[in-house]
Design a protein around this motif. Structure first.
Motif, PDB file in Angstrom:
ATOM      1  N   HIS A  13       3.487   7.219   4.517  1.00  0.00           N
ATOM      2  CA  HIS A  13       3.316   7.596   5.924  1.00  0.00           C
ATOM      3  C   HIS A  13       4.532   7.156   6.747  1.00  0.00           C
ATOM      4  O   HIS A  13       5.049   7.917   7.573  1.00  0.00           O
ATOM      5  CB  HIS A  13       2.043   6.958   6.481  1.00  0.00           C
ATOM      6  N   PRO A  73       0.642   1.289  10.441  1.00  0.00           N
ATOM      7  CA  PRO A  73      -0.809   1.351  10.320  1.00  0.00           C
ATOM      8  C   PRO A  73      -1.423   0.017  10.763  1.00  0.00           C
ATOM      9  O   PRO A  73      -0.765  -1.016  10.810  1.00  0.00           O
ATOM     10  CB  PRO A  73      -1.042   1.592   8.820  1.00  0.00           C
ATOM     11  N   ALA A 122       4.041  -1.706   5.308  1.00  0.00           N
ATOM     12  CA  ALA A 122       3.081  -1.244   4.306  1.00  0.00           C
ATOM     13  C   ALA A 122       2.503  -2.411   3.509  1.00  0.00           C
ATOM     14  O   ALA A 122       1.925  -2.209   2.444  1.00  0.00           O
ATOM     15  CB  ALA A 122       3.737  -0.240   3.358  1.00  0.00           C
ATOM     16  N   ASP A 178       0.853  -1.190   0.000  1.00  0.00           N
ATOM     17  CA  ASP A 178       0.000   0.000   0.000  1.00  0.00           C
ATOM     18  C   ASP A 178       0.887   1.237   0.000  1.00  0.00           C
ATOM     19  O   ASP A 178       1.542   1.543   1.001  1.00  0.00           O
ATOM     20  CB  ASP A 178      -0.920  -0.006   1.227  1.00  0.00           C
ATOM     21  N   ALA A 180      -5.337   4.255   9.796  1.00  0.00           N
ATOM     22  CA  ALA A 180      -4.248   5.216   9.964  1.00  0.00           C
ATOM     23  C   ALA A 180      -3.753   5.230  11.409  1.00  0.00           C
ATOM     24  O   ALA A 180      -4.534   5.077  12.350  1.00  0.00           O
ATOM     25  CB  ALA A 180      -4.713   6.606   9.557  1.00  0.00           C
ATOM     26  N   SER A 221       0.462   4.035   2.728  1.00  0.00           N
ATOM     27  CA  SER A 221       0.982   3.618   4.025  1.00  0.00           C
ATOM     28  C   SER A 221       2.507   3.718   4.055  1.00  0.00           C
ATOM     29  O   SER A 221       3.105   4.116   5.062  1.00  0.00           O
ATOM     30  CB  SER A 221       0.560   2.178   4.337  1.00  0.00           C
ATOM     31  N   TRP A 222       3.144   3.347   2.957  1.00  0.00           N
ATOM     32  CA  TRP A 222       4.597   3.458   2.876  1.00  0.00           C
ATOM     33  C   TRP A 222       5.036   4.918   2.957  1.00  0.00           C
ATOM     34  O   TRP A 222       6.020   5.254   3.628  1.00  0.00           O
ATOM     35  CB  TRP A 222       5.094   2.819   1.590  1.00  0.00           C
ATOM     36  N   ILE A 235      -7.317  -0.126   5.530  1.00  0.00           N
ATOM     37  CA  ILE A 235      -6.149   0.361   6.256  1.00  0.00           C
ATOM     38  C   ILE A 235      -6.602   1.336   7.349  1.00  0.00           C
ATOM     39  O   ILE A 235      -7.439   2.214   7.107  1.00  0.00           O
ATOM     40  CB  ILE A 235      -5.153   1.058   5.320  1.00  0.00           C
TER      41      ILE A 235
END
Length: 418
Positions: free
Chosen positions: A103, A140, A123, A97, A133, A100-101, A131
């Motif tokens: 983040h 995550p 991720a 994802d 947060a 997510s990476w 997902i």
């Protein structure tokens, strides 16, 4: 039309939890929040970081409940297996994802920590997962759906650190459409034992009303599960009539939270003079955010010289009556109130033990003092069970004493409005 039940199992992971090196506070917090959200908890399970064990506890949990809430195993190392095992059970691949990476990259940059390739694991999620947060950490969470014997099940995976897990859980639960909201009622008591309260509550238990008891030292919480309004009102009236000397509130609020509300609602300021409690009252109060609005400060006057020099306690009074006495408690309270310019002053002086007691003043003897615009007062208490019991009960009992009238008005308003 029947109301669908929300059932859940709780799974905690990690070798440090399994070995007792880390206290599993997450499961308790999950159980509390899930119960308030209407979930019926079926099982609590703990697994280490072995793949076969995690697979076993997840299968067991999924066989018992429609939801599984689990914590831990979302890190970057080889023993962080949550996403992999859930994906295997759901029979889906892991999927990268990108948001997510990104983040994870931002968080590492904020912390000034080098990012390594194994962090990409944070991720990777079961394909199709939602997902979750994590605003307070790097990992995550996710929600994965899978089918078991034709029924849909959901696994909610959350990180292990409580400061990350708790706000993520609250946010997720707030997003759920509630199929069933259980009606629970809480009461808090101070100074009564679980067995004594349970014996007095036997008539309600005999009516097949489910009661739960939880010791939260030094307090006792009573919970009336899934009760009608009439049952709740009846039990509150009974408690008010029979246990007013021990009652704190008709809620799950403890002494520190209630005292903060008392001072905030009445607009008063507070200062404390402590001897045997050694600063415990100040700690209890400042453990809550926002205490600076009403707490002006305190004096730990352990020695008689400190009582005299810092609080103005009369030396002759100390010599004649001793430090643990009614007049000294009153003078300590008046002194701390005047020196800080507070609306209310509290003092605590006592013999916490294990030594220092006499026939006239045995270990556990405590005098509380109060000073306000109406004058001073003192209260004698006798506690048992050891040093920490004496200190902790004295601190909580003193705060309860100060807000007694406010509490009584609160109880009457609650029962009268029931």
């Amino acid at each position: 039309m029947s109301i669908p039940r929300l059932t859940a199992c709780i799974v905690s992971t990690g070798e440090e939890v399994l070995r007792g090196e880390l206290i599993d506070s997450n499961s308790a917090e999950l159980a509390r929040q899930l119960g308030e959200a209407g979930f019926e908890i079926q099982l609590m399970l703990t697994a280490g970081d072995r793949r076969m064990d995690l697979d076993f506890v997840l299968r067991t949990a999924l066989d018992r409940a429609g939801w599984v809430f689990m914590t831990g195993g979302l890190g970057p190392t080889e023993d962080d297996l949550t996403a992999e095992v859930v994906a295997q059970l759901a029979q889906v691949p892991l999927q990268f994802d990108l948001p997510s990476w990104q983040h994870v990259e931002r968080r590492f940059a904020e912390f000034g920590i080098p990012l390594t390739e194994n962090n990409r694991k944070q991720a990777m999620f079961p394909a199709g997962a939602q997902i979750l947060a994590n605003p307070n950490g790097t990992a995550p969470g996710f929600v994965a759906s899978l089918s078991l014997a034709g029924d849909e099940r959901r696994v909610v995976a959350l990180p292990g650190p409580p400061r990350e897990m708790q706000p993520m859980l609250r946010t997720f639960l707030a997003s759920l459409p509630q199929a069933r909201k259980a009606t629970h009622s809480f009461m808090r008591f101070l100074g009564i034992g679980e067995s004594s309260l349970a014996e007095a509550m036997r008539p309600w238990a005999d009516q097949n009303i489910e009661l739960g008891y939880r010791a939260i030292f030094p307090e006792l919480e009573l919970k009336l599960y899934d009760a009608s309004e009439a049952q709740i009102h009846s039990l509150r009236a009974f408690a008010l009539e029979n246990f007013a000397d021990y009652l704190l509130d008709f809620s799950s609020l403890g002494t520190p939270e209630l005292f903060a509300r008392y001072l905030t609602e009445t607009g008063q300021t507070f200062a404390v003079a402590e001897s045997c409690t050694g600063g415990l009252v100040g700690k209890i109060i400042t453990d809550l955010p926002g205490a600076s609005a009403y707490f002006l400060g305190g004096v730990v006057s352990y020695a008689n010289s400190a009582k005299h020099d810092l609080l103005g306690v009369d030396a002759a009074t100390l010599a004649e009556h001793g430090a643990v006495s009614e007049p000294v408690a009153q003078q300590m309270a008046r002194g701390v109130r005047e020196r800080f310019g507070a609306d209310i002053g509290l003092s605590i002086t006592g013999i916490a033990g294990p030594d220092g007691g006499t026939d006239q003043k045995p270990v556990g003897t405590v005098w509380l003092g109060r000073a306000d615009a109406h004058g001073t007062a003192a209260r004698h208490r006798q506690f048992v069970r050891g040093r920490e019991w004496v200190r902790t009960f004295a601190a909580h009992d003193g705060l309860r004493w100060l807000m007694r009238d406010w509490l009584q008005a609160r109880w009457r308003a609650t029962v009268g409005g029931g």
